[in-house]
Design an enzyme around this catalytic site. Structure first.
Site, PDB file in Angstrom:
ATOM      1  N   GLY A   1      -2.149   4.635  -0.620  1.00  0.00           N
ATOM      2  CA  GLY A   1      -1.294   3.531  -0.803  1.00  0.00           C
ATOM      3  C   GLY A   1      -0.128   3.684   0.070  1.00  0.00           C
ATOM      4  N   ASP A   2       0.823   2.565  -0.206  1.00  0.00           N
ATOM      5  CA  ASP A   2       2.014   2.425   0.705  1.00  0.00           C
ATOM      6  C   ASP A   2       3.160   2.152  -0.616  1.00  0.00           C
ATOM      7  OD1 ASP A   2       4.317   1.276   1.922  1.00  0.00           O
ATOM      8  OD2 ASP A   2       3.243   0.526   3.578  1.00  0.00           O
ATOM      9  N   PHE A   3       4.096   3.057  -0.620  1.00  0.00           N
ATOM     10  CA  PHE A   3       5.003   3.065  -1.770  1.00  0.00           C
ATOM     11  C   PHE A   3       5.954   1.902  -1.752  1.00  0.00           C
ATOM     12  CE2 PHE A   3       6.821   6.979   0.532  1.00  0.00           C
ATOM     13  CZ  PHE A   3       7.482   6.240   1.407  1.00  0.00           C
TER      14      PHE A   3
ATOM     15  N   HIS B   1      15.534  10.135   3.503  1.00  0.00           N
ATOM     16  CA  HIS B   1      15.915  10.197   4.842  1.00  0.00           C
ATOM     17  C   HIS B   1      15.415   9.487   6.054  1.00  0.00           C
ATOM     18  CE1 HIS B   1      13.995  14.438   6.054  1.00  0.00           C
ATOM     19  NE2 HIS B   1      13.173  13.223   6.145  1.00  0.00           N
TER      20      HIS B   1
END
Length: 340
Positions: A229-231, A249
């Site tokens: 998934g994509d946070f 960062h």
């Protein structure tokens, strides 16, 4: 003008020409010098034959590694790894950190040639410069470069993982999720020392095959799972501890604040978010490594940079965390523990 004999140009010249020593190490890792010598001491001719060194280069190259403290050579001309190289630069050992050096050699060394352009333009100078596509989407299309990148992230995370596993009080915690955790170095270290716990790595789907290889090698396939998934866009898996290591960062301020709020909202009361990065000291004078990583973020990301401990503490408080404290880890890294 009088000359002060206590002031010499040597430190400036060593710094300015430091890329020579750096590239010597990177080439040694690429050539498997340390892995070969982990099997036992060898003479120069034997090493040269195995790794493919030219007769013109072999003596100076191997002895340069001796002078750099990476190899030892006895009176009979037998070369052996130094104790540090034996532990951290043998590919066959779980303590191997050379993945980040392999990635630096294959990617970053060349991109840093464009630092001046990055300083003048504020734009990244990596693969994206040529394709215009998102960084991770671009890199994941090249299987060799993708594996190299993931192993690099794992290499830099391995010693930090051990430090976090011993520094934080994991008692009473049941499940941790490493957000953007690459191959899972941190949860692997925690689970190996806390057999009652389980873990998950939330990562982009193309990471899965390399992740599964890593987890299988560590015997954790039944306790450490992968969540593709994509946070930014997908719900976070439930956990009582989240880890964001070398994640903030990569992104600009607005994106960092979004991720911290999202983690806060997803945690249960008493849950903890662990953030670690090569944070810059609040006085902005001392953590040279943090500044170098920040310049690397300039080269390698669209809006990323390192940040101070005070910055991160403020962002976490704004996200809602009431208990926030920081601790130095190792190698210029700092961990911040924030509890809901």
């Amino acid at each position: 003008m009088s000359v002060n004999e206590s002031i010499t140009p040597e430190p400036i010249l060593q710094l300015g020409l430091g890329f020579m020593a750096s590239k010597t190490l990177l080439s040694a890792v690429e050539l498997n010098i340390f892995t070969v010598l982990a099997r036992g001491g060898r003479d120069r001719a034997s090493i040269a034959a195995e790794v493919g060194l030219h007769p013109r280069s072999s003596a100076d190259f191997l002895d340069a590694l001796v002078s750099l403290g990476l190899l030892n050579r006895d009176d009979e001309g037998i070369y052996r790894n130094s104790p540090t190289a034996e532990i951290f630069l043998d590919r066959a050992k779980p303590s191997y950190v050379g993945g980040i050096l392999e990635m630096a050699n294959a990617r970053l060394f060349g991109f840093w040639d464009n630092l001046t352009d990055a300083l003048r333009t504020g734009t990244q100078q990596n693969e994206v410069t040529h394709t215009g596509a998102p960084f991770f989407a671009t890199l994941s299309q090249d299987p060799v470069a993708w594996r190299n990148f993931l192993n690099g992230m794992n290499g830099v995370s391995t010693p930090l993982a051990g430090a976090l596993a011993s520094d934080f009080d994991w008692s009473g915690r049941q499940h941790l999720v490493d957000l953007g955790g690459a191959l899972g170095a941190v949860p692997a270290a925690v689970l190996q020392s806390h057999p009652e716990m389980t873990g998950t790595v939330l990562e982009l789907p193309p990471v899965r095959p390399v992740f599964e290889e890593f987890v299988a090698r560590h015997g954790l396939s039944d306790r450490l799972s992968f969540h593709g998934g994509d946070f930014f866009s997908d719900p976070l898996p439930p956990a009582d501890v989240y880890v964001m290591g070398q994640i903030l960062h990569d992104w600009n301020l607005e994106q960092r604040q979004f991720l911290l709020r999202k983690a806060y909202d997803a945690l249960p009361d008493g849950g903890t978010l662990i953030v670690y990065d090569a944070m810059i000291d609040d006085d902005r004078r001392h953590n040279t490594y943090g500044f170098m990583v920040s310049l690397n973020m300039l080269i390698d990301t669209e809006g990323g940079s390192e940040y101070t401990v005070a910055d991160a503490t403020e962002w976490l408080a704004e996200a809602g965390f009431s208990k926030v404290h920081s601790r130095p880890l190792i190698g210029g890294y700092t961990a911040i523990y924030a509890t809901k």
